[in-house]
Design a protein around this motif. Structure first.
Motif, PDB file in Angstrom:
ATOM      1  N   THR A 211       0.808  -1.226   0.000  1.00  0.00           N
ATOM      2  CA  THR A 211       0.000   0.000   0.000  1.00  0.00           C
ATOM      3  C   THR A 211       0.843   1.278   0.000  1.00  0.00           C
ATOM      4  OG1 THR A 211      -0.103  -0.061   2.424  1.00  0.00           O
ATOM      5  CG2 THR A 211      -1.899  -1.121   1.203  1.00  0.00           C
ATOM      6  N   ARG A 212       2.146   1.145   0.116  1.00  0.00           N
ATOM      7  CA  ARG A 212       2.997   2.344   0.174  1.00  0.00           C
ATOM      8  C   ARG A 212       2.793   3.267  -1.035  1.00  0.00           C
ATOM      9  NH1 ARG A 212       7.146   3.516   3.509  1.00  0.00           N
ATOM     10  NH2 ARG A 212       7.043   1.400   4.349  1.00  0.00           N
ATOM     11  N   PRO A 213       2.613   2.726  -2.249  1.00  0.00           N
ATOM     12  CA  PRO A 213       2.391   3.642  -3.382  1.00  0.00           C
ATOM     13  C   PRO A 213       1.066   4.399  -3.309  1.00  0.00           C
ATOM     14  CG  PRO A 213       3.164   1.497  -4.145  1.00  0.00           C
ATOM     15  CD  PRO A 213       2.810   1.355  -2.708  1.00  0.00           C
ATOM     16  N   PHE A 214       0.116   3.887  -2.534  1.00  0.00           N
ATOM     17  CA  PHE A 214      -1.208   4.504  -2.482  1.00  0.00           C
ATOM     18  C   PHE A 214      -1.357   5.501  -1.334  1.00  0.00           C
ATOM     19  CE2 PHE A 214      -1.604   0.209  -4.229  1.00  0.00           C
ATOM     20  CZ  PHE A 214      -2.119   0.492  -5.484  1.00  0.00           C
ATOM     21  N   ILE A 215      -0.377   5.534  -0.423  1.00  0.00           N
ATOM     22  CA  ILE A 215      -0.458   6.458   0.702  1.00  0.00           C
ATOM     23  C   ILE A 215       0.629   7.509   0.562  1.00  0.00           C
ATOM     24  CG2 ILE A 215      -1.484   4.754   2.241  1.00  0.00           C
ATOM     25  CD1 ILE A 215       1.226   4.225   3.436  1.00  0.00           C
ATOM     26  N   SER A 216       0.432   8.600   1.255  1.00  0.00           N
ATOM     27  CA  SER A 216       1.384   9.703   1.134  1.00  0.00           C
ATOM     28  C   SER A 216       2.701   9.353   1.811  1.00  0.00           C
ATOM     29  CB  SER A 216       0.793  10.965   1.755  1.00  0.00           C
ATOM     30  OG  SER A 216       0.614  10.778   3.158  1.00  0.00           O
ATOM     31  N   PHE A 219       2.656  10.058   5.556  1.00  0.00           N
ATOM     32  CA  PHE A 219       2.074   9.016   6.400  1.00  0.00           C
ATOM     33  C   PHE A 219       3.039   7.843   6.552  1.00  0.00           C
ATOM     34  CE2 PHE A 219      -0.488   5.199   7.069  1.00  0.00           C
ATOM     35  CZ  PHE A 219      -1.224   5.564   8.189  1.00  0.00           C
ATOM     36  N   SER A 220       3.724   7.486   5.489  1.00  0.00           N
ATOM     37  CA  SER A 220       4.676   6.374   5.554  1.00  0.00           C
ATOM     38  C   SER A 220       5.797   6.665   6.550  1.00  0.00           C
ATOM     39  CB  SER A 220       5.275   6.108   4.167  1.00  0.00           C
ATOM     40  OG  SER A 220       4.249   5.742   3.256  1.00  0.00           O
TER      41      SER A 220
END
Length: 247
Positions: A211-216, A219-220
């Motif tokens: 999900t890292r590509p879908f979250i900012s 946030f990561s």
């Protein structure tokens, strides 16, 4: 040709009233006492009235057997549903179905100065995916978690995700976690200072990597992995953080 008929009212010969044309029996012996006549009470009794009375009594008993909806029951019923506003849309939460899972989110006190809240998310309290109504439960639990988070947070906050003692069948799905992130209010995203995952499994690490590509990126950068409770105690006050015995 029809014969001539004398319709005079006298009793002359050929008249319809003459004795010859009146074919009546010589003797009519009727004993009035032997006649089977109904009693006086029976003569005025209407059988249909009994049926109406019986039907009325039956309907009355049926209406009396249905319990009334008291004010206390109405209040109790209202407590089983909670109306919340999420994303400017009004939603209703079935509180009865999520009652066993409400401990999944709790308030763990405060850290630092001011009203910096510690929000504890305990994954082992999630429902089992083998439930036939699993999607319905998770949908209502999602609304409960988001609305409760908004009530608990006043300023900055952190989330402590307790992943220990959680079997695979109770782990939230990728879609559910993504939906939670998307539905969180912008203020809550901005005020979230850290997302601490205690006892991370390879499944959690894989989900976050996917999900890292879908979250900012912001946030990561807030995600932290902690392997032991001792490390967690060094980071935050644990006085009000409830740790289940299984963890």
């Amino acid at each position: 040709t029809a014969p001539n008929i004398n319709l005079s009212l006298d009793q002359s010969e050929g008249s319809v009233l003459s004795d010859d044309n009146l074919d009546t029996p010589d003797e009519i012996d009727i004993n009035v006492d032997d006649l089977d006549t109904p009693d006086e009470a029976d003569s005025f009794e209407y059988t249909g009235q009994e049926e109406q009375t019986a039907a009325k009594d039956a309907s009355q008993e049926e209406s009396e057997s249905i319990p009334e909806y008291t004010a206390e029951e109405e209040r109790e019923d209202n407590r089983l549903w909670r109306t919340v506003v999420i994303g400017e849309q009004e939603q209703r939460i079935d509180m009865r179905v999520i009652e066993p899972y409400k401990k999944v989110i709790s308030h763990g006190g405060y850290y630092g100065d001011g009203l910096n809240a510690i929000i504890v998310f305990t994954a082992c309290f999630l429902p089992d995916s083998s439930r036939t109504d699993y999607n319905y439960v998770m949908e209502n639990l999602f609304l409960y978690v988001i609305s409760t988070l908004e009530l608990m947070v006043a300023e900055d906050y952190m989330i402590v995700y307790l992943n220990g003692a959680t079997p695979r069948r109770r782990m939230p799905g990728l879609g559910w976690m993504k939906k939670c992130y998307q539905m969180i209010d912008r203020r809550l995203r901005k005020n979230l200072k850290s997302f601490i995952i205690v006892h991370p499994s390879w499944f959690i690490r894989t989900i976050l990597a996917v999900t890292r590509p879908f979250i900012s990126s912001k946030f990561s950068s807030k995600i932290q992995y902690i392997n032991t409770l001792a490390e967690l105690r060094e980071m935050i006050p644990m006085e009000y953080v409830h740790i289940p015995d299984s963890i």
